[in-house]
Design a protein around this motif. Structure first.
Motif, PDB file in Angstrom:
ATOM      1  N   GLU A 118     -12.036  19.289 -10.919  1.00 49.39           N
ATOM      2  CA  GLU A 118     -12.387  18.193  -9.855  1.00 49.39           C
ATOM      3  C   GLU A 118     -12.060  19.075  -8.292  1.00 49.39           C
ATOM      4  O   GLU A 118     -12.962  18.856  -7.420  1.00 49.39           O
ATOM      5  CB  GLU A 118     -11.769  16.918  -9.863  1.00 49.39           C
ATOM      6  CG  GLU A 118     -12.303  16.309 -11.342  1.00 49.39           C
ATOM      7  CD  GLU A 118     -13.962  16.119 -11.080  1.00 49.39           C
ATOM      8  OE1 GLU A 118     -14.469  15.872 -10.142  1.00 49.39           O
ATOM      9  OE2 GLU A 118     -14.507  15.882 -12.247  1.00 49.39           O
ATOM     10  N   ALA A 119     -11.020  19.576  -8.126  1.00 50.72           N
ATOM     11  CA  ALA A 119     -10.741  20.178  -7.030  1.00 50.72           C
ATOM     12  C   ALA A 119     -11.571  21.405  -6.685  1.00 50.72           C
ATOM     13  O   ALA A 119     -12.119  21.302  -5.360  1.00 50.72           O
ATOM     14  CB  ALA A 119      -9.347  20.584  -6.819  1.00 50.72           C
ATOM     15  N   GLU A 120     -12.157  22.120  -7.510  1.00 52.99           N
ATOM     16  CA  GLU A 120     -12.812  23.123  -7.217  1.00 52.99           C
ATOM     17  C   GLU A 120     -14.356  22.605  -6.761  1.00 52.99           C
ATOM     18  O   GLU A 120     -14.976  23.026  -6.049  1.00 52.99           O
ATOM     19  CB  GLU A 120     -12.942  23.883  -8.505  1.00 52.99           C
ATOM     20  CG  GLU A 120     -14.033  24.992  -8.357  1.00 52.99           C
ATOM     21  CD  GLU A 120     -13.867  26.353  -7.406  1.00 52.99           C
ATOM     22  OE1 GLU A 120     -14.604  26.865  -7.216  1.00 52.99           O
ATOM     23  OE2 GLU A 120     -12.621  26.331  -6.759  1.00 52.99           O
ATOM     24  N   SER A 124     -17.907  20.762  -0.566  1.00 52.56           N
ATOM     25  CA  SER A 124     -17.675  20.780   1.119  1.00 52.56           C
ATOM     26  C   SER A 124     -18.207  22.203   1.554  1.00 52.56           C
ATOM     27  O   SER A 124     -18.923  22.205   2.730  1.00 52.56           O
ATOM     28  CB  SER A 124     -16.409  20.709   1.341  1.00 52.56           C
ATOM     29  OG  SER A 124     -15.611  21.885   0.848  1.00 52.56           O
ATOM     30  N   GLU A 125     -18.238  23.251   0.789  1.00 56.32           N
ATOM     31  CA  GLU A 125     -18.876  24.577   1.311  1.00 56.32           C
ATOM     32  C   GLU A 125     -20.489  24.611   1.302  1.00 56.32           C
ATOM     33  O   GLU A 125     -20.966  25.196   2.081  1.00 56.32           O
ATOM     34  CB  GLU A 125     -18.083  25.615   0.667  1.00 56.32           C
ATOM     35  CG  GLU A 125     -16.918  26.180   0.694  1.00 56.32           C
ATOM     36  CD  GLU A 125     -16.124  27.092  -0.054  1.00 56.32           C
ATOM     37  OE1 GLU A 125     -16.999  28.000  -0.764  1.00 56.32           O
ATOM     38  OE2 GLU A 125     -14.884  27.413   0.055  1.00 56.32           O
ATOM     39  N   GLU A 126     -21.058  24.106   0.283  1.00 50.54           N
ATOM     40  CA  GLU A 126     -22.164  24.205  -0.176  1.00 50.54           C
ATOM     41  C   GLU A 126     -23.182  22.931   0.460  1.00 50.54           C
ATOM     42  O   GLU A 126     -24.484  23.281   0.641  1.00 50.54           O
ATOM     43  CB  GLU A 126     -22.607  24.313  -1.624  1.00 50.54           C
ATOM     44  CG  GLU A 126     -22.032  25.506  -2.201  1.00 50.54           C
ATOM     45  CD  GLU A 126     -21.955  25.532  -3.762  1.00 50.54           C
ATOM     46  OE1 GLU A 126     -22.861  25.010  -4.412  1.00 50.54           O
ATOM     47  OE2 GLU A 126     -21.016  26.346  -4.257  1.00 50.54           O
ATOM     48  N   GLY A 127     -22.458  22.133   0.806  1.00 49.48           N
ATOM     49  CA  GLY A 127     -23.365  20.848   1.223  1.00 49.48           C
ATOM     50  C   GLY A 127     -24.522  20.536   0.363  1.00 49.48           C
ATOM     51  O   GLY A 127     -24.300  20.160  -0.694  1.00 49.48           O
ATOM     52  N   GLN A 140     -22.289  17.964 -13.062  1.00 49.18           N
ATOM     53  CA  GLN A 140     -22.236  16.622 -14.021  1.00 49.18           C
ATOM     54  C   GLN A 140     -22.437  17.333 -15.539  1.00 49.18           C
ATOM     55  O   GLN A 140     -21.641  16.841 -16.338  1.00 49.18           O
ATOM     56  CB  GLN A 140     -23.587  15.690 -13.724  1.00 49.18           C
ATOM     57  CG  GLN A 140     -23.582  14.876 -12.483  1.00 49.18           C
ATOM     58  CD  GLN A 140     -22.347  14.157 -12.228  1.00 49.18           C
ATOM     59  OE1 GLN A 140     -21.956  13.540 -13.331  1.00 49.18           O
ATOM     60  NE2 GLN A 140     -21.842  13.699 -11.253  1.00 49.18           N
ATOM     61  N   PHE A 141     -23.232  18.278 -15.680  1.00 49.19           N
ATOM     62  CA  PHE A 141     -23.359  18.910 -16.958  1.00 49.19           C
ATOM     63  C   PHE A 141     -22.092  19.560 -17.375  1.00 49.19           C
ATOM     64  O   PHE A 141     -21.394  19.446 -18.579  1.00 49.19           O
ATOM     65  CB  PHE A 141     -24.534  19.929 -17.044  1.00 49.19           C
ATOM     66  CG  PHE A 141     -24.474  20.511 -18.486  1.00 49.19           C
ATOM     67  CD1 PHE A 141     -25.285  19.957 -19.417  1.00 49.19           C
ATOM     68  CD2 PHE A 141     -24.058  21.690 -18.527  1.00 49.19           C
ATOM     69  CE1 PHE A 141     -25.362  20.597 -20.704  1.00 49.19           C
ATOM     70  CE2 PHE A 141     -24.173  22.492 -19.888  1.00 49.19           C
ATOM     71  CZ  PHE A 141     -24.964  21.670 -20.836  1.00 49.19           C
ATOM     72  N   GLU A 142     -21.567  20.200 -16.577  1.00 47.73           N
ATOM     73  CA  GLU A 142     -20.262  20.968 -16.759  1.00 47.73           C
ATOM     74  C   GLU A 142     -19.201  20.102 -17.010  1.00 47.73           C
ATOM     75  O   GLU A 142     -18.346  20.015 -17.940  1.00 47.73           O
ATOM     76  CB  GLU A 142     -20.079  22.139 -15.559  1.00 47.73           C
ATOM     77  CG  GLU A 142     -20.867  23.143 -15.618  1.00 47.73           C
ATOM     78  CD  GLU A 142     -20.518  24.128 -14.641  1.00 47.73           C
ATOM     79  OE1 GLU A 142     -20.018  23.711 -13.440  1.00 47.73           O
ATOM     80  OE2 GLU A 142     -20.759  25.425 -14.520  1.00 47.73           O
ATOM     81  N   ARG A 143     -19.075  18.912 -16.436  1.00 43.57           N
ATOM     82  CA  ARG A 143     -18.172  17.980 -16.367  1.00 43.57           C
ATOM     83  C   ARG A 143     -18.130  17.316 -17.752  1.00 43.57           C
ATOM     84  O   ARG A 143     -17.388  16.953 -18.606  1.00 43.57           O
ATOM     85  CB  ARG A 143     -18.068  16.912 -15.208  1.00 43.57           C
ATOM     86  CG  ARG A 143     -17.065  15.873 -15.263  1.00 43.57           C
ATOM     87  CD  ARG A 143     -17.200  15.210 -13.948  1.00 43.57           C
ATOM     88  NE  ARG A 143     -15.993  14.525 -14.033  1.00 43.57           N
ATOM     89  CZ  ARG A 143     -16.015  13.087 -13.908  1.00 43.57           C
ATOM     90  NH1 ARG A 143     -16.978  12.447 -14.080  1.00 43.57           N
ATOM     91  NH2 ARG A 143     -14.953  12.526 -13.986  1.00 43.57           N
TER      92      ARG A 143
END
Length: 167
Positions: A3-5, A11-14, A23-26
């Protein structure tokens, strides 16, 4: 931490952050954690059953011990099939994404060529366009070959993991 990653990337990619992939990876990670929990539960259950068997009158019965071991093996095999199905789903997702990306690149290329054709009119360099298009098509063929090799490797790995030699 996952989640932190994801938050850092968000925030970096906006607006370019890939929410669908997140969502899929999660979901895959959560399902894998559930399978891990099931594996632990199977281990605990059979350790408890072994303890009970060792304290019971059947504790000296080799058939009872063998049956218990076979039951545990079947439970682990069923769980391994679920892990493999999850792996196949994950592989299929990424294969589909690669193909989608290839189609998008080609569509973007064609759209850009049409835009330039409209702007440049008779000055449009059709020869360069045809050359670039041929390169793109060749790259797409190579990408498809790579995907086919990956799929074949995954299929063979799956077969091997199900075979007696793969255990």
């Amino acid at each position: 931490d996952f989640e932190a990653e994801a938050e850092r990337r968000r925030s970096e990619e906006g607006d370019n952050f890939d929410e669908e992939t997140y969502q899929f990876e999660r979901a895959i990670m959560e399902r894998r954690a559930q399978l891990d929990e099931q594996r632990i539960a199977i281990d605990e259950e059979f350790n408890r059953k072994r303890d009970e068997l060792s304290k019971s009158p059947n504790g000296q019965d080799q058939n009872a011990w063998q049956e218990l071991d076979q039951d545990q093996q079947r439970a682990f095999e069923a769980l391994d099939e679920q892990y493999q199905a999850l792996d196949r789903e994950n592989q299929q997702y990424w294969t589909d994404r690669q193909r989608e990306d290839m189609q998008n690149r080609q569509a973007d290329f064609e759209a850009e060529a049409e835009r330039r054709r409209g702007e440049e009119g008779d000055n449009f360099d059709e020869e360069s366009y045809q050359f670039e298009r041929a390169i793109m098509e060749r790259r797409a063929q190579l990408d498809e070959q790579r995907i086919a090799i990956d799929e074949e490797f995954n299929r063979k790995r799956d077969e091997l993991s199900k075979s007696p030699n793969g255990q």
